[in-house]
Design an enzyme around this catalytic site. Structure first.
Site, mmCIF file in Angstrom:
data_model
loop_
_atom_site.group_PDB
_atom_site.id
_atom_site.type_symbol
_atom_site.label_atom_id
_atom_site.label_comp_id
_atom_site.label_asym_id
_atom_site.label_seq_id
_atom_site.Cartn_x
_atom_site.Cartn_y
_atom_site.Cartn_z
ATOM 1 N N SER A 146 -18.276 24.696 26.816
ATOM 2 C CA SER A 146 -17.368 24.799 25.676
ATOM 3 C C SER A 146 -16.207 23.861 25.927
ATOM 4 O O SER A 146 -15.985 23.408 27.064
ATOM 5 C CB SER A 146 -16.884 26.254 25.565
ATOM 6 O OG SER A 146 -15.688 26.358 24.832
ATOM 7 N N TYR A 159 -13.330 34.201 28.946
ATOM 8 C CA TYR A 159 -14.257 33.209 28.411
ATOM 9 C C TYR A 159 -13.980 31.831 29.010
ATOM 10 O O TYR A 159 -14.905 31.129 29.455
ATOM 11 C CB TYR A 159 -14.137 33.160 26.891
ATOM 12 C CG TYR A 159 -15.154 32.258 26.235
ATOM 13 C CD1 TYR A 159 -16.465 32.674 26.053
ATOM 14 C CD2 TYR A 159 -14.798 30.979 25.793
ATOM 15 C CE1 TYR A 159 -17.408 31.844 25.450
ATOM 16 C CE2 TYR A 159 -15.735 30.143 25.191
ATOM 17 C CZ TYR A 159 -17.037 30.589 25.022
ATOM 18 O OH TYR A 159 -17.956 29.765 24.435
#
Length: 260
Positions: A146, A159
């Site tokens: 990401s 995350y």
């Protein structure tokens, strides 16, 4: 340059987390390039419609139950896929989750859920698949990261830690397995609209703010990842390993609107 550099005919790609979202788009792109698809979900019945779609496009599929937080589930799923197809050439470690909370509100269990899924799960799926790749002297492993692999955002502590870890893990595995003909890279999308973050895109002010920060002036569309995933899965990337490929419209540049 010839199309054969991007041809995946005869290859088998395992894409984890294909019951929805980007996992399906990534699998669809690989199938379009010629790969047969092994798809996974914690409930393989949820994959039936997508499997039918891939079959209709002329590719073979095989669906298995897989919980990446369970070591026995990982080993059983990989063994089933290898038993069905005979080999796995490409792994896309896509299965993941997110829990958005201010850092002070994150619980012990929140942390474990995100890290066990996104980081520990990716490692042990890669480990299970790589043993066969190493025996055959060929493999392509693509860990899905990401933009949070390289940048920090409030409310995304676990995350971001998991995705930063994915980037580091990618480099370590690339060094471990390169001599065996296995490349390991990280594909890192920027801000793409998915079911996980759907609620954020209902906030028009936030979307406007986000769009202004992206140099190409729009969030990502799933098909923006097609070329990148096929590149990393194919012969065209044979000398690329340990890298993080950001497909983020440039947001990771840190650019903001200039004031003169």
């Amino acid at each position: 340059m010839t199309n054969s550099l991007f041809d995946l005919s005869g290859k088998v790609a395992l894409v984890t987390g294909t019951s929805r979202g980007l996992g399906q788009y990534l699998a669809r792109a690989l199938a379009s390039a010629g790969a047969d698809i092994a798809m996974t979900s914690r409930d393989k019945q949820s994959l039936s419609a997508f499997a039918d779609e891939i079959h209709a496009a002329g590719r073979q599929t095989f669906s298995v139950d897989l919980d990446v937080r369970d070591e026995n589930s990982i080993r059983s799923a990989v063994a089933s896929i290898e038993g069905h197809f005979g080999h796995i050439d490409i792994l896309v470690n896509n299965a993941g989750c997110n829990i958005r909370k201010p850092a002070l509100d994150v619980t012990w269990e929140d942390w474990n859920t995100v890290l066990d899924t996104n980081l520990r799960g990716s490692f042990f799926v890669a480990q299970a698949v790589a043993s066969g790749m190493i025996r055959r002297g060929y493999g392509r492993i693509i860990n899905i990261g990401s933009v949070t692999s390289v940048a920090g955002y409030a409310g995304l502590g676990p995350y971001g830690a998991s995705r930063g870890g994915t980037r580091q893990l990618t480099m370590s595995l690339a060094d471990d397995w390169g001599k065996h003909g296995v490349t390991v890279n990280c594909l890192a999308p920027g801000w793409f609209r998915t079911r996980q973050n759907e609620v954020m895109y209902k906030n028009e002010a936030w979307v406007e703010y986000l769009t202004d920060r992206i140099p190409v002036k729009r969030p990502g569309r799933p098909d923006d990842l097609d070329g990148a995933i096929v590149f990393l899965a194919s012969e065209s990337s044979r000398y690329v390993t340990g890298q993080t490929l950001l497909v983020d419209g440039g947001i990771s540049t840190g650019a903001t609107k200039a004031t003169l």
